[in-house]
Design a protein around this motif. Structure first.
Motif, short mmCIF file in Angstrom:
data_model
loop_
_atom_site.label_atom_id
_atom_site.label_comp_id
_atom_site.label_asym_id
_atom_site.label_seq_id
_atom_site.Cartn_x
_atom_site.Cartn_y
_atom_site.Cartn_z
N VAL A 51 0.83 -1.20 0.00
CA VAL A 51 0.00 0.00 0.00
C VAL A 51 0.87 1.26 0.00
O VAL A 51 0.55 2.25 -0.66
N MET A 52 1.99 1.22 0.71
CA MET A 52 2.89 2.37 0.74
C MET A 52 3.41 2.69 -0.66
O MET A 52 3.50 3.86 -1.04
N LYS A 53 3.73 1.67 -1.44
CA LYS A 53 4.17 1.90 -2.82
C LYS A 53 3.10 2.64 -3.60
O LYS A 53 3.41 3.53 -4.40
N TRP A 54 1.84 2.28 -3.37
CA TRP A 54 0.75 2.97 -4.07
C TRP A 54 0.73 4.45 -3.69
O TRP A 54 0.63 5.31 -4.56
N PHE A 55 0.83 4.75 -2.40
CA PHE A 55 0.79 6.14 -1.97
C PHE A 55 1.97 6.94 -2.50
O PHE A 55 1.82 8.10 -2.89
N ILE A 56 3.14 6.34 -2.55
CA ILE A 56 4.32 7.03 -3.09
C ILE A 56 4.08 7.41 -4.55
O ILE A 56 4.41 8.52 -4.98
N GLU A 57 3.46 6.52 -5.31
CA GLU A 57 3.19 6.78 -6.73
C GLU A 57 1.99 7.69 -6.99
O GLU A 57 1.98 8.44 -7.96
N HIS A 58 0.96 7.64 -6.13
CA HIS A 58 -0.32 8.28 -6.45
C HIS A 58 -0.71 9.48 -5.61
O HIS A 58 -1.67 10.17 -5.95
N ASP A 59 -0.04 9.72 -4.51
CA ASP A 59 -0.41 10.88 -3.70
C ASP A 59 0.12 12.13 -4.39
O ASP A 59 1.32 12.35 -4.47
N ASP A 60 -0.81 12.93 -4.88
CA ASP A 60 -0.43 14.12 -5.64
C ASP A 60 -0.72 15.42 -4.88
O ASP A 60 -0.78 16.49 -5.47
N GLY A 61 -0.90 15.33 -3.58
CA GLY A 61 -1.14 16.53 -2.79
C GLY A 61 -2.59 16.99 -2.79
O GLY A 61 -2.90 18.08 -2.31
N SER A 62 -3.49 16.16 -3.27
CA SER A 62 -4.89 16.56 -3.37
C SER A 62 -5.69 16.12 -2.14
O SER A 62 -5.17 15.45 -1.25
N ARG A 63 -6.96 16.49 -2.15
CA ARG A 63 -7.90 16.03 -1.12
C ARG A 63 -8.52 14.74 -1.64
O ARG A 63 -9.25 14.77 -2.62
N MET A 64 -8.21 13.64 -0.96
CA MET A 64 -8.68 12.34 -1.42
C MET A 64 -9.60 11.69 -0.40
O MET A 64 -9.32 11.71 0.80
N LEU A 65 -10.68 11.11 -0.89
CA LEU A 65 -11.53 10.22 -0.11
C LEU A 65 -11.15 8.82 -0.57
O LEU A 65 -11.25 8.49 -1.76
N ILE A 66 -10.65 8.00 0.37
CA ILE A 66 -10.09 6.70 0.05
C ILE A 66 -10.92 5.62 0.75
O ILE A 66 -10.89 5.50 1.97
N VAL A 67 -11.68 4.85 -0.03
CA VAL A 67 -12.56 3.82 0.52
C VAL A 67 -11.88 2.47 0.35
O VAL A 67 -11.73 1.99 -0.78
N VAL A 68 -11.46 1.91 1.46
CA VAL A 68 -10.68 0.67 1.41
C VAL A 68 -11.11 -0.28 2.53
O VAL A 68 -12.27 -0.30 2.91
N HIS A 69 -10.16 -0.99 3.07
CA HIS A 69 -10.42 -2.09 3.99
C HIS A 69 -9.75 -1.84 5.34
O HIS A 69 -8.79 -1.08 5.44
#
Length: 191
Positions: A125-143
């Motif tokens: 999951v950390m790899k995903w955040f490193i690649e996809h966190d662009d400084g925006s306001r995100m609503l993240i629906v997960v587990h």
């Protein structure tokens, strides 16, 4: 600085049956649908730039019901799936098969037979955040497992306490995260 709101999906059919779902693609239970619709009222008036979820039905369905607006469009990612619990997928939470290792799902470095450890889940999951966190306001629906790992790391919990975090269905957890924070956590995890 990213403004992240993490939400665990509504009650799934597996949750209702009290079995481990892991990466099984169960949908929401009738109660889970009600929970997701109630969440929509809680989120009314929020402004987000991105709506993100795991690609599993229970997360996607929760995101669609909780954010019924046309924009932003829902982005789904397999990297945000729940922890793979291997041979324990589909078994009852109180199954005697877990008897010799009752706390294995709570430990950082051990996983269930054929499944992921919390450390492996956090790394994925950390790899995903490193690649996809662009400084925006995100609503993240997960587990629950995904949220448990990320919040535990962001909040600097000792590894041995992360597995014990309780995340309820449709619970919302907000965090502001700097881009440097992901790099620090990646170094800590050796990502």
């Amino acid at each position: 600085m990213s403004r992240l709101a993490f939400v665990r999906h509504g009650q799934s059919l597996a949750n209702a049956r009290r079995v481990h779902a892991g990466q099984s693609d169960d949908d929401l239970s009738p109660l889970g649908i009600i929970q997701a619709r109630r969440l929509a009222a809680t989120l009314e008036g929020w402004t987000i730039d991105r709506l993100v979820s795991s690609d599993l039905k229970r997360a996607v369905h929760t995101a669609q019901l909780a954010w019924p607006h046309a924009t932003p469009r829902l982005e789904t990612y397999a990297a945000l799936r729940e922890r793979d619990i291997g041979e324990w997928e589909g078994i009852a939470r109180d199954s005697p098969i877990k008897g010799r290792h009752p706390n294995r799902l709570l430990t950082w470095d051990e996983g269930p037979p054929g499944g992921e450890s919390l450390h492996q889940l956090a790394t994925r999951v950390m790899k995903w955040f490193i690649e996809h966190d662009d400084g925006s306001r995100m609503l993240i629906v997960v587990h629950g497992g995904v949220i448990r790992c990320i919040l535990g790391l962001l909040d600097d919990l000792p590894y041995e306490h992360i597995g014990a975090l309780k995340i309820a269905n449709v619970q919302v957890e907000r965090r502001d995260v700097s881009p440097e924070r992901w790099s620090q956590l990646a170094t800590r995890l050796r990502v």
